[in-house]
Design an enzyme around this catalytic site. Structure first.
Site, mmCIF file in Angstrom:
data_model
loop_
_atom_site.group_PDB
_atom_site.id
_atom_site.type_symbol
_atom_site.label_atom_id
_atom_site.label_comp_id
_atom_site.label_asym_id
_atom_site.label_seq_id
_atom_site.Cartn_x
_atom_site.Cartn_y
_atom_site.Cartn_z
ATOM 1 N N TYR A 72 25.223 7.687 2.234
ATOM 2 C CA TYR A 72 24.441 6.552 2.743
ATOM 3 C C TYR A 72 23.774 6.909 4.079
ATOM 4 O O TYR A 72 22.613 6.601 4.311
ATOM 5 C CB TYR A 72 25.346 5.326 2.923
ATOM 6 C CG TYR A 72 24.564 4.064 3.214
ATOM 7 C CD1 TYR A 72 24.230 3.183 2.187
ATOM 8 C CD2 TYR A 72 24.125 3.767 4.501
ATOM 9 C CE1 TYR A 72 23.500 2.042 2.435
ATOM 10 C CE2 TYR A 72 23.387 2.626 4.759
ATOM 11 C CZ TYR A 72 23.086 1.762 3.717
ATOM 12 O OH TYR A 72 22.350 0.636 3.971
ATOM 13 N N PHE A 124 -7.945 2.994 3.085
ATOM 14 C CA PHE A 124 -7.413 2.931 1.716
ATOM 15 C C PHE A 124 -7.071 1.468 1.378
ATOM 16 O O PHE A 124 -6.798 0.670 2.265
ATOM 17 C CB PHE A 124 -6.168 3.823 1.625
ATOM 18 C CG PHE A 124 -5.590 3.879 0.246
ATOM 19 C CD1 PHE A 124 -6.272 4.530 -0.771
ATOM 20 C CD2 PHE A 124 -4.385 3.279 -0.047
ATOM 21 C CE1 PHE A 124 -5.745 4.579 -2.056
ATOM 22 C CE2 PHE A 124 -3.848 3.324 -1.326
ATOM 23 C CZ PHE A 124 -4.528 3.973 -2.330
ATOM 24 N N ASP A 125 -7.060 1.126 0.085
ATOM 25 C CA ASP A 125 -6.909 -0.297 -0.277
ATOM 26 C C ASP A 125 -5.608 -0.938 0.214
ATOM 27 O O ASP A 125 -5.618 -2.062 0.709
ATOM 28 C CB ASP A 125 -7.131 -0.540 -1.783
ATOM 29 C CG ASP A 125 -6.231 0.276 -2.690
ATOM 30 O OD1 ASP A 125 -5.593 1.222 -2.186
ATOM 31 O OD2 ASP A 125 -6.163 0.001 -3.891
ATOM 32 N N ASP A 215 -3.426 8.604 8.060
ATOM 33 C CA ASP A 215 -2.987 8.215 6.727
ATOM 34 C C ASP A 215 -3.099 9.514 5.921
ATOM 35 O O ASP A 215 -4.191 9.920 5.531
ATOM 36 C CB ASP A 215 -3.903 7.110 6.197
ATOM 37 C CG ASP A 215 -3.509 6.650 4.811
ATOM 38 O OD1 ASP A 215 -2.571 7.228 4.230
ATOM 39 O OD2 ASP A 215 -4.149 5.715 4.302
ATOM 40 N N ALA A 217 -1.868 11.065 3.062
ATOM 41 C CA ALA A 217 -1.507 11.329 1.667
ATOM 42 C C ALA A 217 -2.023 12.683 1.164
ATOM 43 O O ALA A 217 -1.322 13.416 0.487
ATOM 44 C CB ALA A 217 -2.032 10.207 0.775
ATOM 45 N N LYS A 258 1.327 12.064 -3.383
ATOM 46 C CA LYS A 258 0.097 12.855 -3.457
ATOM 47 C C LYS A 258 0.453 14.307 -3.121
ATOM 48 O O LYS A 258 1.007 14.998 -3.945
ATOM 49 C CB LYS A 258 -0.969 12.298 -2.508
ATOM 50 C CG LYS A 258 -1.062 10.769 -2.433
ATOM 51 C CD LYS A 258 -1.455 10.104 -3.710
ATOM 52 C CE LYS A 258 -1.467 8.584 -3.699
ATOM 53 N NZ LYS A 258 -1.720 7.849 -2.502
ATOM 54 N N HIS A 450 -7.436 -5.871 -8.270
ATOM 55 C CA HIS A 450 -7.775 -4.929 -9.338
ATOM 56 C C HIS A 450 -6.585 -4.566 -10.219
ATOM 57 O O HIS A 450 -6.741 -4.234 -11.379
ATOM 58 C CB HIS A 450 -8.412 -3.659 -8.761
ATOM 59 C CG HIS A 450 -7.549 -2.939 -7.781
ATOM 60 N ND1 HIS A 450 -7.286 -3.447 -6.523
ATOM 61 C CD2 HIS A 450 -6.867 -1.782 -7.867
ATOM 62 C CE1 HIS A 450 -6.486 -2.611 -5.886
ATOM 63 N NE2 HIS A 450 -6.214 -1.598 -6.670
#
Ligand SMILES: *Cc1c(COP(=O)(O)O)cnc(C)c1O
Length: 458
Positions: A72, A124-125, A215, A217, A258, A450
């Protein structure tokens, strides 16, 4: 003769995929309310919906899964991932999260408040969603060249520094929690940001005392493009380029689905201990204790290994050349695509493809449905549906770019699959003038619509 180019790996395990008939696909897509997210994966032959979490792990990553430590707190797997992050990106502090948007949720809960503005390059969305959910405003400062799909520019992910400085000047520093730079920039077509631009953004940010968030990715694909396209980086290794890139960031969020080539995982990394402590509170609330944060030990271990494999030059070359291979076939047939070809996907310009379909009837979505019916290839709309409605006026937002994205999973399909995709899309291209109508919305969610939108033919 020079040896031809080939993959930097061989195949050890395979998964059968099923072809279907046109009649079956017409029924399936109608039953799915013309939303490709609603299809059952067995109804898809070649799945280019996303490159997110769809990659093939290596034999070493699978071995790491068995070595995963499921304690844990303080698991060995956590320390493996921590040391990979320090080694590759240079950050001392990190918080594991179950995926990229969870990292955004934790970090933005710590930093973003109502009325803030968050400048960046085509957010990004989910990033946009997490900003708007907190009643803050994302401001797109991408260079104008990115919106001309025919124009060749080596770094269409770049920020226009004048636009950025205008935002920094006209808002109070306490209302700008950070600048977010997406590498590579998904929303503008998998386009990279240059090292020079990253350096300039960072010095501008320092001048105004604003933090910079990457960001990240697809950071490794971005580094590959810097090596290939930017003066002075040809002889640097991907590792050296990545280290320099992240020298121009104060913190990062990453979707490991990614460029870390795993099926699930994410993290936040930071330099600031104080901020790490504040974010830890939200991490424990939303994700789990700070040494596992929503991931199993085996997943942490696979990420640590995947971060190294994802930054291997030979792997990156294999990947990007495959995307180029597909793009090249489409260019040869005259299909309009975003130029130059991006890192993880080919972005087809639906506005120039389906010129007879009105924009109110969702051109890129119409093209995605046509491509699916033609061949069983699943792609995704990056256009008006994705852009959501304006949060204030509730009107549809019509983005400058209306794309059909063909995202290529990492280490999954061969170039024969790419040939099928190319021929299918070229077949649709040849009958494009007979496609005159698209879709209308039957039902939609208030944000990120979407994923669940239901459509019917006009
Ligand atoms: C995928 C992605 C995210 C969100 O990550 P998830 O793992 O899908 O939650 C954020 N930003 C960018 C640029 C991405 O590509």
């Amino acid at each position: 003769m020079q040896l031809p180019y080939s993959e930097s790996y061989k195949i050890k395990m395979v998964e059968t995929i099923r072809k279907s008939t046109r009649g079956e696909r017409e029924k399936w897509i109608r039953d799915a309310r013309y939303n490709l997210f609603n299809l059952n994966s067995d109804q898809v032959f070649i799945d280019l919906l996303t490159d997110s979490g769809t990659g093939a792990m290596s034999d070493i990553q699978w071995s790491e899964m068995l070595l995963g430590d499921e304690s844990y707190a303080g698991a060995r797997s956590y320390y493996k991932m921590k040391s990979a992050i320090k080694d590759i990106f240079g950050f001392d502090y990190f918080l594991p999260t179950h995926q990229g948007r969870a990292a955004e949720n934790v970090l933005f809960s710590t930093l973003v408040k109502e009325g803030d503005v968050v400048p960046g390059n085509s957010h990004f969305d989910t990033t946009k969603g997490h900003i708007e959910l907190r009643k803050a405003i994302p401001i797109d400062c991408t260079i104008d060249e990115a919106f001309d799909t025919e124009l060749i520019h080596p770094f269409k992910g770049n920020v226009n520094l004048d636009k950025l400085e205008e935002v920094l000047k006209s808002n109070r520093a306490e209302n700008i929690p950070f600048i977010v730079i997406t590498v590579t920039c998904n929303s503008s077509g998998g386009q990279p940001v240059s090292m020079k631009n990253l350096r300039d953004i960072y010095s501008l940010a320092q001048k105004y005392h604003i933090k910079v968030l990457f960001d990240a990715a697809r950071f490794a694909e971005n580094a590959y493009f810097i090596k290939k396209r930017e003066e002075g980086y040809q002889d640097k290794t991907i590792g050296e380029i990545v280290a320099e890139m992240f020298g121009y960031a104060d913190m990062m969020t990453m979707s490991c689905k990614k460029d870390a080539i795993v099926n699930i995982g994410g993290f936040i990394a930071l330099r600031d201990e104080e901020l790490f402590k504040r974010a830890s509170v939200y991490n424990i609330l939303f994700e789990g204790f700070i040494t596992y944060g929503g991931m199993s030990g085996r997943d942490l271990s696979a990420v640590a290994q995947g971060l190294y494999e994802g930054t291997d030059f030979n792997y990156l070359e294999t990947r990007i050349k495959q995307v180029e291979y597909l793009g090249g076939k489409l260019i040869d047939a005259g299909v309009p695509i975003q130029m130059p070809i991006g890192g993880h996907a080919v972005f087809v310009d639906a506005k120039r493809f389906l010129t007879k379909v009105p924009k109110e009837e969702f051109q890129a979505q119409t093209l995605a449905v046509e491509l699916y019916i033609e061949s069983g290839v699943r792609s995704v709309e990056i256009g008006t549906l994705l852009a959501d409605r304006d949060p204030v006026s509730r009107e549809n937002r019509f983005p400058d770019l209306e794309f059909l994205r063909l995202a290529i999973p990492r280490r999954v399909y061969t170039n024969n699959h790419m040939d099928v995709v190319a021929v299918a899309l070229i077949n649709v291209w040849e009958r494009r003038n007979s496609i005159t109508h698209g879709f209308k919305i039957i039902s939609e969610a208030p944000i990120l619509r979407h994923f669940t939108v239901e459509l019917d033919r006009v």
